[in-house]
Scaffold this motif. Sequence first.
Motif, PDB file in Angstrom:
ATOM      1  N   GLU A 115       0.905  -0.949   0.042  1.00 53.53           N
ATOM      2  CA  GLU A 115       0.165   0.196  -0.572  1.00 53.53           C
ATOM      3  C   GLU A 115       0.801   1.213   0.238  1.00 53.53           C
ATOM      4  O   GLU A 115       1.962   1.019   0.802  1.00 53.53           O
ATOM      5  CB  GLU A 115      -1.275  -0.039   1.594  1.00 53.53           C
ATOM      6  N   LEU A 116       0.413   2.166  -0.437  1.00 53.08           N
ATOM      7  CA  LEU A 116       1.100   3.759  -0.387  1.00 53.08           C
ATOM      8  C   LEU A 116       1.565   4.492   0.568  1.00 53.08           C
ATOM      9  O   LEU A 116      -0.015   4.397   1.805  1.00 53.08           O
ATOM     10  CB  LEU A 116       0.436   4.512  -1.693  1.00 53.08           C
ATOM     11  N   MET A 117       2.046   4.532   0.897  1.00 49.00           N
ATOM     12  CA  MET A 117       2.853   4.764   2.069  1.00 49.00           C
ATOM     13  C   MET A 117       1.873   6.369   2.111  1.00 49.00           C
ATOM     14  O   MET A 117       2.701   7.436   2.073  1.00 49.00           O
ATOM     15  CB  MET A 117       4.220   5.183   2.373  1.00 49.00           C
ATOM     16  N   THR A 118       1.130   6.801   2.326  1.00 49.65           N
ATOM     17  CA  THR A 118       0.269   7.898   2.217  1.00 49.65           C
ATOM     18  C   THR A 118       0.631   8.845   3.805  1.00 49.65           C
ATOM     19  O   THR A 118      -0.761  10.014   3.819  1.00 49.65           O
ATOM     20  CB  THR A 118      -1.339   8.720   2.161  1.00 49.65           C
ATOM     21  N   PHE A 132      -8.195  13.186  -2.105  1.00 50.08           N
ATOM     22  CA  PHE A 132      -7.734  14.644  -2.872  1.00 50.08           C
ATOM     23  C   PHE A 132      -6.648  14.861  -2.958  1.00 50.08           C
ATOM     24  O   PHE A 132      -6.533  14.413  -2.336  1.00 50.08           O
ATOM     25  CB  PHE A 132      -8.177  15.706  -1.137  1.00 50.08           C
ATOM     26  N   GLY A 133      -6.807  15.053  -4.066  1.00 47.59           N
ATOM     27  CA  GLY A 133      -4.994  15.527  -4.715  1.00 47.59           C
ATOM     28  C   GLY A 133      -4.113  14.369  -5.404  1.00 47.59           C
ATOM     29  O   GLY A 133      -2.955  14.629  -4.919  1.00 47.59           O
ATOM     30  N   GLY A 134      -5.507  13.305  -5.309  1.00 40.67           N
ATOM     31  CA  GLY A 134      -4.852  12.089  -5.742  1.00 40.67           C
ATOM     32  C   GLY A 134      -4.686  10.676  -4.377  1.00 40.67           C
ATOM     33  O   GLY A 134      -4.153   9.974  -4.666  1.00 40.67           O
ATOM     34  N   VAL A 135      -4.697  11.385  -3.569  1.00 39.25           N
ATOM     35  CA  VAL A 135      -4.444  10.995  -2.110  1.00 39.25           C
ATOM     36  C   VAL A 135      -5.462  10.167  -1.571  1.00 39.25           C
ATOM     37  O   VAL A 135      -6.865  10.994  -1.344  1.00 39.25           O
ATOM     38  CB  VAL A 135      -3.732  12.101  -0.679  1.00 39.25           C
ATOM     39  N   SER A 136      -5.408   8.529  -0.992  1.00 40.52           N
ATOM     40  CA  SER A 136      -6.653   8.244  -0.495  1.00 40.52           C
ATOM     41  C   SER A 136      -6.958   8.329   0.576  1.00 40.52           C
ATOM     42  O   SER A 136      -5.883   8.743   1.431  1.00 40.52           O
ATOM     43  CB  SER A 136      -6.638   7.210  -0.749  1.00 40.52           C
ATOM     44  N   GLY A 137      -7.950   8.726   1.250  1.00 44.51           N
ATOM     45  CA  GLY A 137      -8.750   9.516   2.525  1.00 44.51           C
ATOM     46  C   GLY A 137      -8.396  10.508   2.629  1.00 44.51           C
ATOM     47  O   GLY A 137      -7.539  10.477   3.988  1.00 44.51           O
ATOM     48  N   CYS A 138      -8.556  11.565   1.932  1.00 44.71           N
ATOM     49  CA  CYS A 138      -7.792  12.752   2.724  1.00 44.71           C
ATOM     50  C   CYS A 138      -9.563  13.905   1.578  1.00 44.71           C
ATOM     51  O   CYS A 138      -9.825  12.536   0.511  1.00 44.71           O
ATOM     52  CB  CYS A 138      -6.960  12.733   1.522  1.00 44.71           C
ATOM     53  N   ALA A 139      -9.500  14.799   2.650  1.00 44.94           N
ATOM     54  CA  ALA A 139     -10.768  15.202   2.331  1.00 44.94           C
ATOM     55  C   ALA A 139     -11.074  16.272   2.691  1.00 44.94           C
ATOM     56  O   ALA A 139     -10.084  16.416   3.868  1.00 44.94           O
ATOM     57  CB  ALA A 139     -12.050  14.361   2.544  1.00 44.94           C
ATOM     58  N   VAL A 140     -11.758  17.673   2.528  1.00 43.39           N
ATOM     59  CA  VAL A 140     -11.796  19.167   2.738  1.00 43.39           C
ATOM     60  C   VAL A 140     -13.365  19.412   3.931  1.00 43.39           C
ATOM     61  O   VAL A 140     -13.945  18.692   3.456  1.00 43.39           O
ATOM     62  CB  VAL A 140     -12.234  19.897   2.150  1.00 43.39           C
TER      63      VAL A 140
END
Length: 568
Positions: free
Chosen positions: A31-34, A206-214
Amino acid sequence: MRFVFLSLLCSFAVAQILPVDPNTTPDVSCELMTNLSFCYGVGYNKSSFPNFRMQTTQVDANTELKQFVILVNSGCSNAIVHYLCSVYAPYCEPKYLKIPPCANLCVYVRDSCAPKLQQFGVAWPPQLACENWPAYGSVCFGPSTSGLANITIPRNPLFNLPNTTSEPVTATGVRPTSSPSAVNASNVCPSDMTIQKKNQYSEYTFGGVSGCAVPCSGNSYYFSAAGTDSSAPAFVLVFAITCLLFTFFTVATYLIDRRRFHYPERPIIFLSGCYLFISIAYIVGAVSKLTHGSFACDSADAFKSGATVGPNNEAAVFQRQPSTSADVYKQASCIILFLLVYYPHMAAAVWWVMLTLTWFLAAFLKWGEEAVERFWVLYHIVAWSVPAIQVVIVLALRLVDGDQLAGLCYVGNQNVVALATLVFLPLLVYLVVGVVFWIIGFVALINIREHLSRDPPKARKLCRLVMRIGVYAACYTLPNAVLLLLLVYEIVQRRKWESAVIQKQDAPLPNFPAFLLKYLMIFTVGIGSTSWIMTQKTFAAWHKFFASCVCRRKVENDYEPSKSQTAV
C-alpha cells in the motif's frame, strides 16, 4: 537534555511489549505510504501492514515513529531513519511483501545511537535487537556495510537537521518489480484533512491521495480569500433570488397568455422554467449553509478522533454518492438538490438547441408555424430524455459531490474528470450546435429582410424580430461562453490547487472571485431569458390579467345576494 530523552522511554517500553517476527507474513499487500510523514525520502513509497511491530495502520506506526524525532535530531546516526522505517513501515515488493531490515543496518545504527541512550540510562530495546533481522545478502532492506556511510537523513520538515538530502536505499536479495522511488510530501494527506474512518470513507480522495478530504468549514483550506464561508452563499443567495423573480415572471407571462407563444419561440419559456428550478435549488443550499449547516457536508463523523476544524468539525465535504441504502437516506437532501440543479441545467442547454433548431427550420428551410409546431412532441422527448440519461450516468457512477461554496451538491466539484466529461463537454456541445443553427437562421432572416425592402412595414417588423433574436442569443451565449472558460480554468488548475493545499505551499490557490463569477454566469442566463418577453404585448397581457381579476371580483360582489333576499 535528560528531560528530552525521557520521552523515548515510553516508545521503548512499548517496543518491549509487542513481538517482532520477521518471518511471519500474514495476509498483507503493498500500500502507498500516504500517512507516514516520518518516512519521507527513505527511498521507497510502498509498505505493508501489519508491520514488524504488529501495528495494522500507517497512522499508528507514524504516531510511534514521531517519538524518535528527538533521537534523530541528536544526530547519533545517519541511517537511523532508514532503519526505523524499515521496522515500522517495511519495504514492500509484490513478490516478497514485507521485507525486514538487514542486520548490518541495525548494527550500524545501534552502535552509534545506543551509547547516546546509555548516557541517560536507557538501554537499546530488545525488540529492536539486530539478532531479529537477516544478514546482508539475503532478502532484506539495506546497503552493504561499505555503503552505510553514504546514507544521509532524508530531507523532512519533522527533523531539525538542515542541509540533509534523500539518498536511495535498496533491498538486497530482491529483484524489484519497480525501482523504489522516494516518498514525496504530495503523497501524504495533512493530518487535519485525514479521514479517520477509513472503511466508511475509503473512496474519498483529495489531490490523488486516498483517505483525504476537505472539512466542511474548509473553504479557507482551498481559497486564499478570507470569509468565503459566509460571503459565497450570500452572493449566491442574492443572485438566485433575482433569477427566481425574473424566470417566474417569464413563466407566469406564458401561463396568462399561452396563445401568444408559438414555436419557434416557445422553447424560451421551457428554458426559463429550467432556470427557475435551478435558482430554487441554489436558494435552498445557500440558506441552509448560512443558517444551520451545508447540504454539501457529509452527515457522518469522518474526522472523528482527528483534527478539530470549524463548526462542523466531524464532517467532510461530500465526495461520493453513498453506496448503501442507509447512507442514501442520510444524503437524500444532497442528491435531491443535485437533481434540481444538474437536470434543469442540462435540459436548459438542450432547449437552447431546440430553440435554434426551430428557428433554423422556420428561417432557413422556410417551414411554416404549423409545420414547425407539428413536431412538438419530438422536441419534448429529446429535451427531457437526453438530460435524464446524463443524470442516470452520474448516479450510476456515483459521482455526486458537494459544492462547499454554494452549500449544495452537483458533479465535478471533487472530481476533475467528471467535471470535464459530464459538465463541460455536454455544455460545450449543446452551445456550439445551437450557435451553428442560430447563425444559419440569422443569416437567412437577414436575406429575407433584403427581399422585403420594397415593403417597409414588413421590413420593419422583421428588423425588430432580428434584433430581438440577436439580443436573446447574446444574453444566452455570452454568459455560457464565460462559464465554459471558467470551467476550463478550473479543470486545468484543479490538480495544482490540490497539491498546493496538501503540501501547504504558497502556490497560487483558486481565484475566489472567479468561482463567484461562475455562479453569476449561471444566473445571468436565466435572467437574460426575460429579455424576449419584454415587449408591449407582455405589459398589455398583464394589464388585461389584472383587469379581469378586478372585474371578476366586482361582478361577484354585485351579484352576491343580500341577506334579505336570501331570507325571502
